[in-house]
Design a protein around this motif. Structure first.
Motif: not given
Lengths: 228, 783, 174
Positions: B367-369, B350-353, B197-202
């Motif tokens: 990459w997908q995010v 891309l995000l939904a799955p 989740v943190l990775t996502l945030l960064v």
């Protein structure tokens, strides 16, 4: 000092831009319904005289009286109101707002004076048909020819039914045919509305549409009528 | 001439024009340079962050001993060391005790010699802190003589607070857990990967902040574009063809962007130096750590000029440069919606799955995010022009003159405004989404600890093996200034049947005062025993009720761990006269179960199989009581851990990321506001004559000023509306992805929207003085 | 203006009586001065003598002379030749105004005043012509414009001279 019956009268106007004296004791007067041509070589101070008379520029000294009121005693917003309500303007170029349609351009002075949009545009269309450009209503200035645009500008100058119309080289950017047409329509409309026209031009054929001529040389004015 | 050569020739010609335009030309080129430079500097800093972070991590790891080679016995090359990290107010002050046992003992990085017993080596930042009034109490805690300064290679950043204390006491307690005997400072442990989740945030933070920078650069390249285009008309007059002037224009933009690269590098170098002096929530970076990754820097150096050329060519697409002037294509093609909708929809696709994958420990495909988010945000920049065109097209120009002027202006040329506002919208949307996610996750990461700081502000956990001295420790601490009370408590486990783990009984041993922290005692004197009653906490994993008279094997009932001293479980019987006592929550919020024993009633020879704690209550009337307690604890037992009890605990990481995001978004908005201002001023200057003639026939200044405000506010308002929609949608998707309950953080929505609106207002205000100046009648003078 | 050629040209459309010819002439070209009938008569007899027209018929009874004229082939050729020959531009080299200015300068009289008076006079005429142009038809407009352009040229000359009066005075008095 004001000669009887004059609408707009100026005495001993002086105005300097830095070291250059644009006006150096110029005189002017105009009666209602009269067309006066202001002529003179380039840089003689014609435009400055017009700007002073219209209350756009304040002279360094001298008096300007319009309908019994002293212009230099007014503040900026009073003069703005005067220009909005009693004066009309036609310039050589750079005067139509490019993003407004022609009819909106003509209606603009009325809207500025607080007239509702529909009514303003109705009046605007009337004046546009007087100047034979009613069919250009929904076009933008970029889409009409120079002569048409200038006639739209004349319509705009007339739309508030001003008592004085200031025209600064109104035909300067036009060919002679279009220039003559604009002058003819302008002077006719002005005469029928009993409006005075101050016409700054360097073209004698344009000046020939006037009733009287004033020549400005080196910031001084000469009334050519009194010479003859 | 071959094609590349014509290109080269025209680009070179354009470059020459960029500098040859006299003072005005220079100013314009410089303006572009500064604009692009700001963007480039931001990009360079971003590209340097990964290396800076890894350099920090490397040096941070180099001074730890998690996987350092150890020795059993003292030798020439052994060093005894213990970690004694401290808390001081809001600072974390880390440090180590060092005791070399031979001439070849390994020196920690940054030291040239070991401090002697009682002496200290400190980091420059710590040295400075302790010299100030603010650090006075810390100096009292770390009162050794400072003999040296830790070098940069031993610090994670210039603001790092770190110390080494020489000791001669460690030999007695070298047990391998608290005190290690190592032969080298080496560490091979990889830092654990950041929480997904943190990775996502960064990742998102970078995307949301960098996209507007790109938009800004694209806008900056075209500073003064309209005037340049008109100059190009003159080139057409002397015989350049349409393609040539386009290439020349591209050359000018190219020159501007190259200047921008140079200026940007300069900005970056300055910022790098400044970075050393700045410390955000105790994180600081050495200037020499800020080295852009080579490939990223080369990418920037190539992409920025390429983008400049591309943007210029694109911008000139709708413009016909004739020998006698510049004509904008009269009827611009109506913008189509379908491909514009395609982008954000693809992003959502891309995000939904990935929804709901966050907390199962599953990693997101970065990459997908990023792809999804970028598409969604780019969607804003392509949707906005369409939206603006539609909305403005609908507005008939009713309302006041100022409104009419603004609407008509936008109807004619909404492209520039839409592009710039697109940048603002992207920043706002990204920021809203992220703030939402942060606020949502924060709710999860911020936990009510249940601790009651009114009863004890510090709990000291001494290291194993010092239990005998527990009461002494408590007494020492209690005597210190500002301490109201310090009680010692020991806990251990007993089992009636070692084969059944669920029958384990907790034993709490302490003075009557200490036991009173756990239960309401009817009366108490040494030798008493109590059985705890009260609803046993169903969530407590262990702790069966104990009946008086039961025999328990106490200590390590199953003998799974051989104690350091090899102690065996002790058979002990719950005294028959143990009285019931209702339990209440202890200072750290736990409801205890089992048996309460005064020291005289406790089983003997428990060895190390017990858990000891000192609860310290600080006099709230004494300022810095907490630090006094910590000082007392450190003095009495440096290896003890002093834990602050607080009501709630936030993840500090989030706080700083949120602040960073907020600051970043604001900076980006200000940047874009600046370019909006530039284009606004340019537009005004271009209309000088028109403005003068409008004034001539009596237009009020307020009317024109208002029209300028509408002209800015309308696109920004629409942009913000779109940004809010997309931002909230993105936020919701991200929260679902992280398995966080979807909740709108209205405060940040309001804040970001407010900043956006503020930019519109400021841009208008700043363009008013030049507007008023341009409205002077001088503009009418033509002769 | 060659009246003979003009009448010949008018005849080319078809035979006419002398009176019709005068009327057609007046309508199209005689804005200021209508053609005297006597002039038509004398011109036609000259053309007849030169063989450029012939008498198509005589109506008896109506008046003293009701001849109907028709153009001959020689007449058509003559018209064609006249139309295809460019008019010689007037050189305007001998200007009364110039003479007056120089004399004024030589005799120490006010040359500037002279120019101003002339200017006012020119503009007065231009105003009259402009007035007439506004009320008249296209033919009127064209004719007036012709005059206006000439007057404008004079006025420009007046302006130029006024601007160079000092220089001129120096040269004249040398």
């Amino acid at each position: 000092m004001t000669p009887a019956g004059t609408l707009l009268c100026a005495t001993d106007l002086r105005k300097a831009y830095g070291p250059t004296k644009a006006l150096d004791g110029a005189e002017f007067s105009i009666h209602p319904g009269e067309v006066v041509a202001v002529m003179g070589p380039s840089g003689s101070g014609k435009s400055t005289l017009l700007h002073c008379l219209a209350g756009i520029v304040t002279p360094d000294s001298g008096t300007i009286t319009y309908a019994g009121r002293e212009l230099s005693a007014m503040n900026d917003s009073e003069r703005s109101a005067l220009r909005r309500g009693e004066f009309g303007f036609v310039f050589q170029f750079g005067q139509l707002v490019p993003e407004l349609t022609c009819v909106e351009n003509v209606a603009l002075p009325l809207r500025l004076a607080g007239v509702r949009r529909k009514e303003a545009e109705r009046t605007a269309l009337h004046w546009m048909s007087e100047l034979e450009v009613a069919d250009l209503g929904s076009k933008r200035p970029g889409e009409v020819s120079g002569g048409q645009g200038q006639r739209v500008a004349v319509a705009r100058a007339l739309v508030t039914q001003p008592r004085v119309i200031f025209a600064d080289e109104p035909t300067g950017a036009l060919d002679s045919l279009n220039g003559e047409l604009v002058m003819q329509l302008l002077t006719e409309a002005a005469r029928s509305a009993n409006a005075a026209v101050v016409l700054v031009t360097h073209e004698t054929r344009v000046a020939a549409y006037s009733d009287r001529e004033i020549v400005v040389r080196d910031g001084k004015s000469r009334d050519m009528e009194r010479i003859v | 001439m071959s094609k590349p050569r014509t290109w080269a020739r025209d680009l070179a010609l354009g470059t020459r024009f960029a500098f040859a335009g006299g003072r005005e030309g220079w100013t314009r080129t410089l303006l572009t340079g500064i604009g692009v430079g700001l963007g480039v500097a931001l990009l360079l800093i971003t590209s340097a962050l990964p290396s800076a972070m890894s350099a920090r991590d490397e040096r941070g790891a180099a001074r730890t001993t998690f996987s350092s080679p150890t020795a059993e016995r003292p030798g020439r090359d052994t060093l005894l060391t213990a970690q004694v990290d401290q808390s001081y107010r809001s600072y974390g002050v880390d440090g180590r005790l060092l005791q070399p046992e031979g001439p070849d003992a390994p020196l920690p990085p940054g030291l040239t010699a070991f401090p002697g017993p009682g002496e200290m080596a400190v980091s420059p930042a710590l040295d400075e802190l302790m010299k100030t009034a603010e650090g006075k109490l810390l100096r009292e805690r770390l009162d050794g003589k400072i003999v040296s300064t830790i070098g940069d290679e031993g610090l994670v950043g210039p603001g790092d607070l770190y110390f080494y204390i020489g000791s001669d006491q460690l030999g007695k307690i070298a047990d391998g857990t608290y005190v290690e005997r190592i032969t080298a400072f080496e560490n091979h442990i990889e830092a654990p990967p950041l929480d997904p989740v943190l990775t996502l945030l960064v990742v998102l933070t970078f995307v949301a902040l960098l996209m507007p920078v790109a938009v800004f650069i694209a806008a900056a390249v075209r500073f003064g574009g309209d005037r340049r285009d008109r100059r190009l008309a003159a080139l057409r007059l002397v015989g350049a063809d349409g393609r040539m002037v386009r290439r020349i224009a591209a050359g000018e933009a190219f020159a501007g962007s190259v200047i921008g690269l140079l200026v940007g590098t300069g900005f970056f170098l300055v910022a790098r130096q400044l970075a050393g002096a700045v410390s955000i929530s105790q994180r600081s970076v050495f200037p020499h750590d800020l080295n852009p990754e080579f490939w990223l820097a080369s990418l920037i150096a190539l992409a920025v000029p390429a983008a400049a050329v591309a943007v210029t060519l694109l911008a000139l697409r709708g413009v016909v440069i004739e020998p006698l002037g510049v004509v904008r294509t009269a009827t611009p093609r109506r913008r189509r919606i379908w491909w514009r909708l395609l982008l954000p929809l693809a992003g959502l696709g891309l995000l939904a799955p990935m929804m709901g994958r966050g907390n199962e420990g599953g990693q997101f495909n970065q990459w997908q995010v990023s792809g999804g988010v970028v598409l969604l945000l780019v969607g804003i920049t392509v949707l906005l022009p369409w939206l603006l065109e539609r909305v403005v097209g609908r507005l008939g120009g009713s309302g006041g003159v100022s409104w009419q002027l603004a609407v008509r202006r936008l109807q004619l040329t909404s492209g520039t405004a839409a592009r710039l506002v697109g940048g603002i919208a992207v920043a706002v949307a990204g920021a809203i989404a992220l703030q939402m996610l942060f606020a949502g996750t924060e709710g999860e990461y911020t936990k009510d600890t249940g601790q009651d700081p009114a009863r004890a502000t510090v709990s000291i956990m001494p290291r194993h093996g010092t239990d005998a001295k527990l009461d002494e420790l408590a007494a020492t601490v209690a005597r210190s200034k500002g301490i109201t009370k310090a009680v010692a408590l020991r806990s251990t486990t007993g089992s009636p049947d070692p084969d059944r783990a669920d029958q384990d009984v907790n034993l709490h041993i302490g003075s009557c005062a200490a036991l009173a922290e756990l239960a309401r005692l009817p009366s108490c004197e040494d030798g008493d025993a109590f059985v705890l009653t009260g609803a046993p906490d169903p969530s407590a994993p262990q702790g069966a009720p104990a009946a008086p008279g039961t025999t328990l094997y106490v200590g390590d009932p199953r003998g799974t761990e051989a104690g350091a001293d090899g102690s065996a479980p002790v058979a002990w019987t719950v005294p028959a006269d143990a009285r019931p006592a209702p339990a209440h929550k202890d200072p750290i919020g736990l409801l205890r179960t089992g048996v309460l024993l005064t020291p005289a009633a406790a089983p003997k020879s428990l060895g190390t199989h017990q858990f000891a704690q000192v609860y310290v209550l600080v006099d709230p009337a004494v300022p810095d009581g907490l630090e006094l307690a910590r000082n007392a604890s450190f003095k009495a037992e440096p290896l003890a851990t002093a834990m602050t009890l607080t009501q709630t605990r936030t993840s500090a990481r989030f706080g700083s990321i949120r602040t960073g995001l907020f600051v970043g978004a604001t900076l980006v908005l200000v940047l874009i506001g600046a370019s909006l201002l530039v284009s606004q001023l340019e537009q005004l200057r271009e209309r000088r004559k028109l403005l003068s003639s409008l004034v001539a026939f009596g237009t009020k200044r307020s009317t024109l000023s208002l029209s300028v405000l509408w002209q800015t506010a309308l696109p920004i308002g629409l942009g913000l509306a779109l940004a809010n929609t997309v931002g909230l949608a993105l936020g919701a998707v991200l929260m679902r992805m992280s398995n966080v309950r979807v909740r709108v953080d209205w405060a940040s929505v309001a804040a970001m929207t407010g900043i956006g609106a503020g930019v519109a207002l400021v841009v208008t205000l700043l363009s008013l003085p030049p507007l008023l100046r341009l409205m002077r009648p001088d503009g009418l003078r033509t002769e | 203006m060659s009246i003979g050629h003009t009448l010949l040209g008018l005849l080319e459309a078809g035979p006419r009586h002398g009176y019709d010819l005068k009327r057609a002439f007046d309508e199209k070209f005689g804005h200021d001065r209508p053609l005297a009938y006597g002039q038509v008569y004398s011109t036609m007899s000259r053309l007849l003598k030169n063989g450029l027209v012939e008498v198509d018929g005589i109506e008896s009874g109506g008046g003293p002379d009701r001849k109907r004229y028709a153009i001959t082939d020689a007449g058509i050729t003559d018209v064609e030749t006249w139309l295809s020959q460019p008019e010689k531009p007037e050189p305007y080299l001998h200007s009364t105004l110039y003479t007056k200015v120089v004399l004024a300068l030589l005799t120490g009289r006010g040359a500037a005043e002279l120019l101003d008076v002339q200017r006012a006079e020119h503009l007065r005429l231009m105003r009259i012509l402009t007035q007439r142009k506004r009320k008249g038809d296209l033919a009127d407009q064209l004719v007036c414009d012709h005059a206006l352009f000439h007057l404008e040229a004079d006025l420009r000359w007046l302006e130029l001279t006024a601007a160079r009066l000092g220089q001129l005075a120096q040269e004249v008095r040398r």
